[in-house]
Write an enzyme that holds these catalytic residues in place. Structure first.
Site, PDB file in Angstrom:
ATOM      1  N   ASP A 247      39.228  45.032 -66.870  1.00 22.21           N
ATOM      2  CA  ASP A 247      38.660  43.803 -66.303  1.00 22.21           C
ATOM      3  C   ASP A 247      39.742  42.884 -65.720  1.00 22.21           C
ATOM      4  OD1 ASP A 247      35.698  43.772 -66.747  1.00 22.21           O
ATOM      5  OD2 ASP A 247      36.325  44.201 -68.803  1.00 22.21           O
TER       6      ASP A 247
ATOM      7  N   ARG B 255      32.087  34.062 -75.457  1.00 23.91           N
ATOM      8  CA  ARG B 255      33.527  34.273 -75.260  1.00 23.91           C
ATOM      9  C   ARG B 255      34.375  33.042 -75.572  1.00 23.91           C
ATOM     10  NH1 ARG B 255      34.196  38.352 -71.428  1.00 23.91           N
ATOM     11  NH2 ARG B 255      32.586  39.924 -71.741  1.00 23.91           N
TER      12      ARG B 255
ATOM     13  N   HIS C 293      29.096  33.505 -68.698  1.00 21.56           N
ATOM     14  CA  HIS C 293      30.005  32.351 -68.650  1.00 21.56           C
ATOM     15  C   HIS C 293      29.283  31.113 -68.118  1.00 21.56           C
ATOM     16  CE1 HIS C 293      33.612  35.268 -68.307  1.00 21.56           C
ATOM     17  NE2 HIS C 293      33.757  34.619 -69.444  1.00 21.56           N
TER      18      HIS C 293
ATOM     19  N   CYS D 184      35.621  34.350 -60.542  1.00 23.36           N
ATOM     20  CA  CYS D 184      36.387  35.222 -61.452  1.00 23.36           C
ATOM     21  C   CYS D 184      37.574  35.884 -60.777  1.00 23.36           C
ATOM     22  CB  CYS D 184      35.502  36.341 -61.975  1.00 23.36           C
ATOM     23  SG  CYS D 184      33.799  35.920 -62.196  1.00 23.36           S
TER      24      CYS D 184
HETATM   25  C1  CIR Z   1      33.770  40.536 -68.460  1.00 26.31           C
HETATM   26  O1  CIR Z   1      32.707  40.838 -69.011  1.00 26.31           O
HETATM   27  O2  CIR Z   1      34.633  39.908 -69.037  1.00 26.31           O
HETATM   28  C2  CIR Z   1      34.005  40.992 -67.038  1.00 26.31           C
HETATM   29  N1  CIR Z   1      33.369  42.249 -66.831  1.00 26.31           N
HETATM   30  C3  CIR Z   1      33.498  39.975 -66.062  1.00 26.31           C
HETATM   31  C4  CIR Z   1      34.265  38.698 -66.091  1.00 26.31           C
HETATM   32  C5  CIR Z   1      33.751  37.693 -65.120  1.00 26.31           C
HETATM   33  N2  CIR Z   1      34.600  36.553 -65.107  1.00 26.31           N
HETATM   34  C6  CIR Z   1      34.206  35.324 -64.844  1.00 26.31           C
HETATM   35  O3  CIR Z   1      33.006  35.066 -64.726  1.00 26.31           O
HETATM   36  N3  CIR Z   1      35.116  34.370 -64.816  1.00 26.31           N
END
Ligand code: CIR
Length: 264
Positions: free
Chosen positions: A66, A137, A168, A255
């Site tokens: 990731d 998280r 998130h 992200c």
């Molecule tokens: C995760 O689940 O951590 C990653 N597959 C996706 C992260 C997305 N990040 C974000 O929204 N800042």
């Protein structure tokens, strides 16, 4: 005076690597197609660069599937950077990998040392405050530690709740300007944006809520025409970026980058 919440001279991105197939996802809709993901990522980087920003493109981190979602590893502010502490165990090491990169730009790189957890996707920096959503998280201890780290820089942190089942906080909202937030109705219903102007995502286009204001443009995921129209009608210069492959891993516009102006 340039804003500190959406005017940036720099960005950091990380190319998707072969490991993305193992990236975390809530629902498995199939592994992302790497070549397509790379093409989308290139379009994203080009859109940032077109605003005049200097973009540092990092290579893939093979041990972190990731790693392309760099936003979760650090918080970059006008005064300093903070290395975060991702709550997903498989992502914890991404934060340490970002520390030497940020040290190139910032004299001061602080770090969340724990025991709490906090990911960048849960942090919305506006011109007047920092909003952080508790989520699967990000916990209260992580938010409390961030609050202490950024207080000397003059920031107040407001703790909120990411809606249940939403990865998130910023999965459901984005900053558009000093006063305006794009948000899903389910998040805006909490009243947490009182005092801001809220542009709601149209019904059925909740997945378009994760966009970014970056200098004079708004980068928005392609495929959500009513949201794009709504933003354009409100006067924003929208750049639609294909995002189908990052979306398979629950990733969106915010992200994929760290956005900042290094301290003078
Ligand atoms: C995760 O689940 O951590 C990653 N597959 C996706 C992260 C997305 N990040 C974000 O929204 N800042």
């Amino acid at each position: 005076m340039p804003t500190r919440s959406y005017t940036f001279s720099h960005a950091i991105t990380r190319a998707p690597g072969a490991g993305v197939a193992q990236g975390l996802r809530e629902v498995d809709t199939g592994a992302p197609d790497l070549a397509l993901f790379q093409a989308h990522h290139a379009a994203y980087v080009a859109a940032l660069r077109a605003t005049g920003a200097e973009v540092t493109e990092l290579g893939p981190l093979d041990q972190f599937p990731d790693g392309v979602f760099v936003e979760d590893a650090a918080l970059t502010l006008a005064q300093g950077a903070v290395i975060l502490r991702p709550g997903a165990p498989s992502r914890l090491g991404e934060a340490a990998a970002m520390a030497p990169i940020l040290a190139r730009f910032y004299g001061e790189v602080a770090a969340i040392t724990g025991p709490g957890f906090i990911e960048g996707g849960d942090i919305l920096v506006t011109e007047r405050e920092i909003l952080v959503g508790r989520s699967a998280r990000t916990d209260a201890a992580g938010i409390a530690e961030l609050t202490r780290r950024v207080a000397p820089w003059g920031y107040t942190v407001r703790e909120l709740q990411t809606p249940p089942g939403v990865l998130h906080f910023k999965t459901d909202c984005s900053l558009l300007d000093e006063d305006t937030i794009l948000a899903t109705p389910r998040l805006a219903a909490c009243g947490c944006f009182d005092g801001y102007r809220v542009i709601p995502t149209p019904e059925g286009e909740e997945a378009a809520a994760n966009a970014i204001r970056f200098n004079d443009v708004v980068l928005a995921p392609a495929g959500f025409p009513r949201t794009a129209e709504r933003l354009a009608a409100a006067g924003y210069d929208v750049r639609e970026i294909p995002n189908s492959e990052a979306a398979r891993l629950d990733g969106g516009m915010s992200c994929l980058s760290l956005r900042f102006t290094p301290p003078a």
